[in-house]
Every structure is written in structure tokens, then in C-alpha cells.
Design an enzyme around this catalytic site. Structure first.
Site: not given
Length: 300
Positions: A253, A185, A110
Site C-alpha cells: 500500500k 514517510k 500513512t
């Protein structure tokens, strides 16, 4: 005992593949590729993890991404962030230096949409395909081979990678051009952030009101409030258990990537920005490695 669950694999032509990054996600994902009949070479920054993987699944381990990627039809990767990804892809010891024209790099990290587009361009200059392919489903999804994978890139590369990647996937879908997998995502993480905060407030409220919250969740979980988070995290939140799942550090993150992208595209994300700060509170309470459902700790 195997680190991966049993799965029936779709038929796929055996390929020579590499897997770079054997963390909580990559280790079982690479294991499913081996179990599905592919020839797998692995690389991990700490070599002991690679040796342990080979002892469990066969195949071979190499000392650099370049060596692992040499001769592979498809190179899969799953590392921590943009910088980790650049480190294994670019440079003299990076995967691209070992890959042949016509090979495919599939990245499950990711990361930002920017780095996906950057590496797509770097690969294309060498005649190599690059697919950004972040995953959803967490550690359990990786172990059971049931990840949901959202991809950005070219149709031809996607079509070659898909049958192989189905070894660890429930769904493997092309969402659009390079970067579209990462953007999808981000949408996923925005949804989760708001849902977990809502569930946290609901459970904390119900407990303050003196309700039997396990019973409450059983009842409302059959109606419009039902969600994956409620089904899989509701009762552990009631029990104050968070030592599993997707770590708060990783969620922060991911939300950082989301908020950076929103600044660029002008999307307004007031709830997401707020929940990101709530996760910062959980970090300051020492909850860095706790599951994202630990958001409820702020309310107790």
C-alpha cells in the site's frame, strides 16, 4: 499484562483528547496518552476493541468519530488508508462535525499527500487545524512509545500537539507545509524497500556460499553495511521467521502511494518499482501478513 511498555513521560498540560482507530498502532498509542495523564475518548470501527481499550486504560469509548471528537482539544487518528481516513473525518458522523474551532486533528495514517492537503483544507474552512503525521517505528515503537513522527501543517498547531504526542513519540518533527509529513514517510519507505532487498540478497548469497550467516552479520554489522534492518531483521531472516512486524500488504500500500507520487513529481524510482513487484511475488506465495523482511523468501 499491559499492552504497552514502561515509559517516562515528559511533563505536558493534561488535555482532552480523542483517538480514532485502535489497530496494532493506535491501541498502544492511545494507551500512552492515557498513561501520560490525558483524558482520552476512543473510537474504533469494531466497538469491542474500544471496550477492551477502556477496560485496560480507563477513559471512554464512543460509537462514532463525531461523538468521540466532541469537546476534544486534539483528535488523533491512525487508520488504514485514504478512504478509511475520509470516512472518519468527513460527513455527518465524521470527526470534523464534532470538533470546535481551534481544535486540532493529528492524523498518523500513512496516506497520500493529496488527502492530507484535502483534509487540511476541509478543516481550515471550519477553523480547525489539520496535521498530517505519519509514523515510523512499527508495532514495537508504538508499544514502547518511541515512534518517529514526521509532520506537515502549520507551526502553531504543531506546537500545541507536540508535547501531547510525545507520550508515544521519540521524535515529533515539523517537516513543512500540509502533505510534507506524508512525503517524508514516502522517502522512509523508499529507503526501507531498497535496504531489505539488499539484505535479502546478501543473506541468501551467504547461505548459498556455506557461511555462518549469524557470525557474518555480527561482523559486518560493526562496519559500513550496518543498518536498522540488519540489526533487527537479519538474524530472523536467517532463521526464516517472519510472523511479526510490518506486513507485506501494508508495505505494498505504501509503495503504491510512493509510485503514484513519483508519477506526479517526475522522480525516477527503478529499484523501488522493482521491489514493489518482488513484494507482489511474496503476496502470491501467501505472504500477505508476513513481515517485510520475508522478501528473502523469493530467493530461497
Amino acid at each position: 499484562m499491559s499492552s504497552i511498555g514502561a515509559k517516562s513521560y515528559e511533563p505536558a498540560t493534561p488535555k482532552k483528547v480523542a483517538f480514532l482507530g485502535l489497530g496494532v498502532m493506535g491501541y498502544p498509542m492511545a494507551g500512552h496518552l492515557a498513561k501520560a495523564g490525558h483524558s482520552v475518548t476512543v473510537y474504533n470501527r469494531t466497538p469491542a476493541k474500544g471496550e477492551a481499550w477502556v477496560a485496560e486504560f480507563g477513559g471512554s469509548a464512543r460509537q462514532t468519530p463525531r461523538e468521540a471528537a466532541t469537546g476534544a482539544d486534539i483528535v488523533f487518528a491512525c487508520v488504514g488508508n485514504d478512504d478509511d481516513l475520509r470516512a472518519i473525518v468527513l460527513g455527518a458522523d465524521g470527526a470534523l462535525a464534532g470538533m470546535q474551532p481551534g481544535a486540532i486533528f493529528v492524523d498518523h495514517t500513512t496516506a497520500s499527500a493529496d488527502v492530507a492537503r484535502e483534509l487540511y483544507g476541509a478543516a481550515k474552512n471550519l477553523g480547525i487545524a489539520f496535521v498530517d503525521a505519519p509514523v515510523s517505528g512499527g508495532q514495537a515503537g508504538a508499544q514502547n512509545g518511541l515512534l518517529t513522527v514526521m509532520c506537515g501543517g502549520d507551526q502553531a498547531a504543531f506546537d500545541v500537539a507536540r508535547p501531547v504526542a510525545m507520550a508515544f513519540s521519540r521524535a515529533f518533527t515539523l517537516m513543512g507545509a500540509p502533505g510534507a509529513g506524508q512525503l517524508t514517510k514516502m522517502v522512509n519507505q523508499i529507503c526501507i524497500a531498497g535496504l531489505v532487498q539488499g539484505l535479502s540478497e546478501a543473506i541468501a548469497f551467504g547461505q548459498k556460499a556455506g557461511l555462518d550467516m549469524n557470525l557474518v552479520l555480527d561482523v559486518i554489522g560493526k562496519g559500513a553495511a550496518q543498518s536498522w534492518q540488519m540489526d533487527n531483521r537479519g538474524k530472523t531472516m536467517v532463521a526464516d521467521k517472519f510472523d511479526f512486524g510490518f506486513a507485506v500488504d501494508w508495505m505494498r500500500k505504501d509503495l503504491g502511494l510512493v509510485l503514484d507520487e513519483a508519477k506526479r513529481n517526475g522522480a525516477r524510482l527503478p529499484v523501488t518499482a522493482l521491489v514493489d513487484q518482488f513484494y507482489a511475488d511474496v503476496q502470491s506465495m501467501g505472504g500477505n501478513r508476513l513481515d517485510t523482511s520475508s522478501l528473502i523468501k523469493r530467493l530461497r
